[in-house]
Design a protein around this motif. Structure first.
Motif, PDB file in Angstrom:
ATOM      1  N   ASN A 160       5.542  86.563 -11.488  1.00  0.00           N
ATOM      2  CA  ASN A 160       6.686  87.476 -11.598  1.00  0.00           C
ATOM      3  C   ASN A 160       6.352  88.862 -11.071  1.00  0.00           C
ATOM      4  O   ASN A 160       7.217  89.558 -10.541  1.00  0.00           O
ATOM      5  CB  ASN A 160       7.159  87.560 -13.047  1.00  0.00           C
ATOM      6  CG  ASN A 160       7.909  86.319 -13.483  1.00  0.00           C
ATOM      7  OD1 ASN A 160       8.419  85.568 -12.653  1.00  0.00           O
ATOM      8  ND2 ASN A 160       7.971  86.076 -14.776  1.00  0.00           N
ATOM      9  N   LEU A 206      12.268  85.677 -17.716  1.00  0.00           N
ATOM     10  CA  LEU A 206      11.683  84.471 -18.278  1.00  0.00           C
ATOM     11  C   LEU A 206      12.653  83.826 -19.264  1.00  0.00           C
ATOM     12  O   LEU A 206      13.173  84.492 -20.161  1.00  0.00           O
ATOM     13  CB  LEU A 206      10.373  84.801 -19.003  1.00  0.00           C
ATOM     14  CG  LEU A 206       9.667  83.645 -19.727  1.00  0.00           C
ATOM     15  CD1 LEU A 206       9.209  82.582 -18.726  1.00  0.00           C
ATOM     16  CD2 LEU A 206       8.482  84.159 -20.523  1.00  0.00           C
ATOM     17  N   SER A 209      11.384  82.717 -14.046  1.00  0.00           N
ATOM     18  CA  SER A 209      10.637  81.536 -14.489  1.00  0.00           C
ATOM     19  C   SER A 209      11.343  80.876 -15.663  1.00  0.00           C
ATOM     20  O   SER A 209      11.825  81.565 -16.569  1.00  0.00           O
ATOM     21  CB  SER A 209       9.207  81.917 -14.901  1.00  0.00           C
ATOM     22  OG  SER A 209       8.474  82.428 -13.800  1.00  0.00           O
TER      23      SER A 209
END
Length: 284
Positions: free
Chosen positions: A111, A190, A119
């Motif tokens: 990232n 995320l 992700s």
């Protein structure tokens, strides 16, 4: 390029997640990669090259040969990952790289390097995951006649499903807690999901995934995905239908003793709580 990474601990629903993503018209996420293989090859080449230039320096009496730093190889590895995504992109708006071990160990680095990439990590209760792994390796042994697939299931030199599940639950708990230690607070790039919710509330979770990635969808898109990600559909379209078994969600009730299940839950309770995976009342 809108890049995202997806994966999880093996036998946690990573293939289902990848197939769901690839069914969206604006997304390409066709394969399950093995970026750890690339990483290990880069480490091998890095060590080998530094050894060779040192040997050359020694032969000519040059004492201060400066080794090539790992940063050079890191940049090259990430360049290859980016080029893999670019090559696959075609005319799609979003490109996904599906990987398990590499993602779990490096999602913060990915990232940071791939600015604005996202992700998605999927988790599954460790008991059903361990049983799925056990069954999967037995199928591979039958298919490939390679005892190595069975050897890795042994505990103290013996095949014992109950002991194997207990061992794997303990290791799973450690691994999940390590993953959470790496997670930055309120990381907007995320998304954590569970196999349990993906199976029982598939439509809601699929919408959540698409909202997270930023791609558009309508009811037709969702309905098409629900229809094409059924177990029957996977088996019908696969050259190896045995790979797709019915994903159990009952904490091994059909395979294990109550004692084993309760012990496994106790060993993994911390991470089950972190992931908000519900434990059946009878085993609380």
């Amino acid at each position: 390029m809108n890049l995202f990474f997806c994966g999880g601990i093996a036998k946690s629903g990573t293939t289902l997640l990848q197939r769901i993503l690839n069914l969206h018209n604006d997304i390409i996420c066709q394969f399950e990669d093995d970026l750890n293989y690339l990483l290990q090859e880069f480490i091998r080449i890095h060590k080998g090259y530094n050894l060779r230039i040192k040997q050359t320096g020694d032969r000519i009496g040059f004492k201060e040969v400066k080794p090539v730093s790992s940063k050079v190889y890191d940049k090259a590895l990430f360049k290859i990952i980016n080029d893999i995504a670019e090559e696959r992109r075609q005319d799609k708006k979003f490109v996904g790289i599906s990987d398990n071990n590499f993602l779990l160990e490096n999602f913060n680095i990915l990232n940071d390097y791939f600015t604005n990439s996202k992700s998605i990590i999927i988790f599954r209760n460790p008991i059903d995951r361990a049983i799925s792994l056990w069954n999967h390796n037995h199928r591979l042994y039958k298919k490939e006649n390679n005892y190595g697939h069975i050897k890795v299931l042994e505990v103290d030199g013996k095949l014992d499903l109950n002991k194997f599940v207990i061992l794997k639950c303990n290791l799973w708990n450690i691994q999940v807690k390590k993953i959470f230690e790496k997670i930055k607070k309120q990381d907007k790039n995320l998304l954590l999901i569970t196999y349990e919710l993906l199976c029982t509330k598939k439509s809601d979770v699929v919408k959540k995934i698409f909202n997270f990635i930023g791609c558009e969808y309508d009811n037709s898109t969702i309905n098409n995905i629900l229809e094409n990600t059924s177990l029957e559909n996977f088996r019908a379209k696969s050259s190896y239908p045995e790979f797709y078994d019915k994903g159990s969600l009952n904490f091994g009730e059909d395979f294990l003793s109550s004692e084993t299940i309760k012990k496994s839950i106790e060993l993994s309770r911390d991470s089950l709580d972190l992931l908000d995976i519900k434990i059946p009342d009878k085993f609380k």
